[in-house]
Design an enzyme around this catalytic site. Structure first.
Site, PDB file in Angstrom:
ATOM      1  N   GLU A 212      -3.060  -9.005   3.033  1.00  0.00           N
ATOM      2  CA  GLU A 212      -3.343  -9.436   4.177  1.00  0.00           C
ATOM      3  C   GLU A 212      -4.815  -9.252   4.465  1.00  0.00           C
ATOM      4  O   GLU A 212      -5.396  -9.825   5.339  1.00  0.00           O
ATOM      5  CB  GLU A 212      -2.667  -8.693   5.139  1.00  0.00           C
ATOM      6  CG  GLU A 212      -3.089  -7.211   5.515  1.00  0.00           C
ATOM      7  CD  GLU A 212      -2.446  -6.358   4.803  1.00  0.00           C
ATOM      8  OE1 GLU A 212      -2.636  -5.137   4.954  1.00  0.00           O
ATOM      9  OE2 GLU A 212      -1.889  -6.449   3.510  1.00  0.00           O
TER      10      GLU A 212
ATOM     11  N   HIS B 157      -3.890  -4.499  -0.449  1.00  0.00           N
ATOM     12  CA  HIS B 157      -3.511  -4.971   0.693  1.00  0.00           C
ATOM     13  C   HIS B 157      -3.846  -6.661   0.758  1.00  0.00           C
ATOM     14  O   HIS B 157      -4.945  -7.198   0.885  1.00  0.00           O
ATOM     15  CB  HIS B 157      -4.537  -4.793   1.939  1.00  0.00           C
ATOM     16  CG  HIS B 157      -4.216  -3.410   2.254  1.00  0.00           C
ATOM     17  ND1 HIS B 157      -3.155  -2.952   3.196  1.00  0.00           N
ATOM     18  CD2 HIS B 157      -4.764  -2.084   2.152  1.00  0.00           C
ATOM     19  CE1 HIS B 157      -3.295  -1.769   3.446  1.00  0.00           C
ATOM     20  NE2 HIS B 157      -4.120  -1.206   2.752  1.00  0.00           N
TER      21      HIS B 157
ATOM     22  N   CYS C 154       1.031  -1.244   0.006  1.00  0.00           N
ATOM     23  CA  CYS C 154       0.112  -0.051  -0.016  1.00  0.00           C
ATOM     24  C   CYS C 154       0.812   1.327  -0.034  1.00  0.00           C
ATOM     25  O   CYS C 154       1.548   1.485  -1.013  1.00  0.00           O
ATOM     26  CB  CYS C 154      -1.167  -0.064   1.126  1.00  0.00           C
ATOM     27  SG  CYS C 154      -2.390   1.155   0.934  1.00  0.00           S
TER      28      CYS C 154
END
Length: 243
Positions: free
Chosen positions: A222, A220, A120
């Protein structure tokens, strides 16, 4: 400002979602397709005082790595894999990287050909600068981060499908079919000679970059369910020097 949910601007594009049956965050990992190769060990997460690092640490643990939060720049040399996260304002992140002494350690790492992944705003910091701030980036990649087009809702807070030109980079070797990932940002890179994936959001923007072992993703992983874990696993399983 990335991860800033205030001030939603003009809405033109409908919200996009991945196929629910295969992308739902929180589903158990399929170890055969996503788990890390045995014995790859620890991954350093640069802890420079910005962002919630818990979800990234959890994702690494699901891939059978051991995440280590590192708040001392001199310790980065001990790790084969280092992740530079980042959320919020580009200038605030760039300033904190310098205030905490991480800038020279990160630059030296890349100059030595060692593995580094920016996520990011962490990816944005790899570039020379951003329209969001006068504070420069790390200049590890040429180019500048720009404000995204206002013909779409900003910030972009949605799943979006990655676009590939030609053969996929090894980062995406574990990702077959359509790759849906989660974006939260208002600034992005329009062009880069090191782009390996793009997204369409009003205009076309760079979603991932690679220059040898220097990697970056605007989304992202994750927070992107199984799809994101596969991308993260593909990146982590790249060799360091000479990629």
């Amino acid at each position: 400002m990335d991860e800033d949910t205030s001030a939603l601007e003009r809405v033109m594009l409908p919200e996009r979602r991945p196929p629910a049956q295969s992308q739902r965050t929180g589903e158990p990992c399929d170890a055969g397709s996503m788990s890390a190769d045995p014995g790859l060990g620890e991954v350093a997460i640069v802890d420079y005082g910005i962002g919630n690092l818990g979800s990234l640490a959890n994702a690494l643990e699901r891939l059978e790595y051991r995440p280590v939060l590192v708040d001392e720049p001199q310790r980065l040399v001990d790790f084969d894999r280092v992740i530079l996260p980042g959320v919020g304002h580009f200038g605030a992140c760039a300033l904190r990287v310098r205030q905490t002494g991480f800038e020279p350690a990160l630059v030296e790492r890349v100059q030595e050909g060692r593995w580094l992944l920016g996520i990011c705003v962490g990816m944005q910091l790899l570039f020379e600068g951003s329209d969001e701030s006068e504070i420069p980036g790390l200049s590890l990649l040429s180019g500048k981060v720009e404000r995204m087009s206002k013909v779409v809702r900003l910030p972009e807070m949605q799943w979006n499908q990655l676009v590939f030109d030609g053969a996929r980079h090894p980062v995406f070797a574990r990702s077959s079919g359509d790759v849906w990932v989660y974006f939260v940002h208002s600034y992005a890179v329009r062009e880069s000679q090191h782009a390996i994936a793009w997204e369409d959001y009003g205009l076309r923007y760079v979603a991932a970059v690679a220059k040898g072992p220097l990697l970056g993703v605007q989304f992202h992983p994750e927070k992107s369910g199984k799809s994101g874990l596969r991308v993260l696993a593909g990146a982590l399983n790249l060799e360091g020097e000479g990629v």
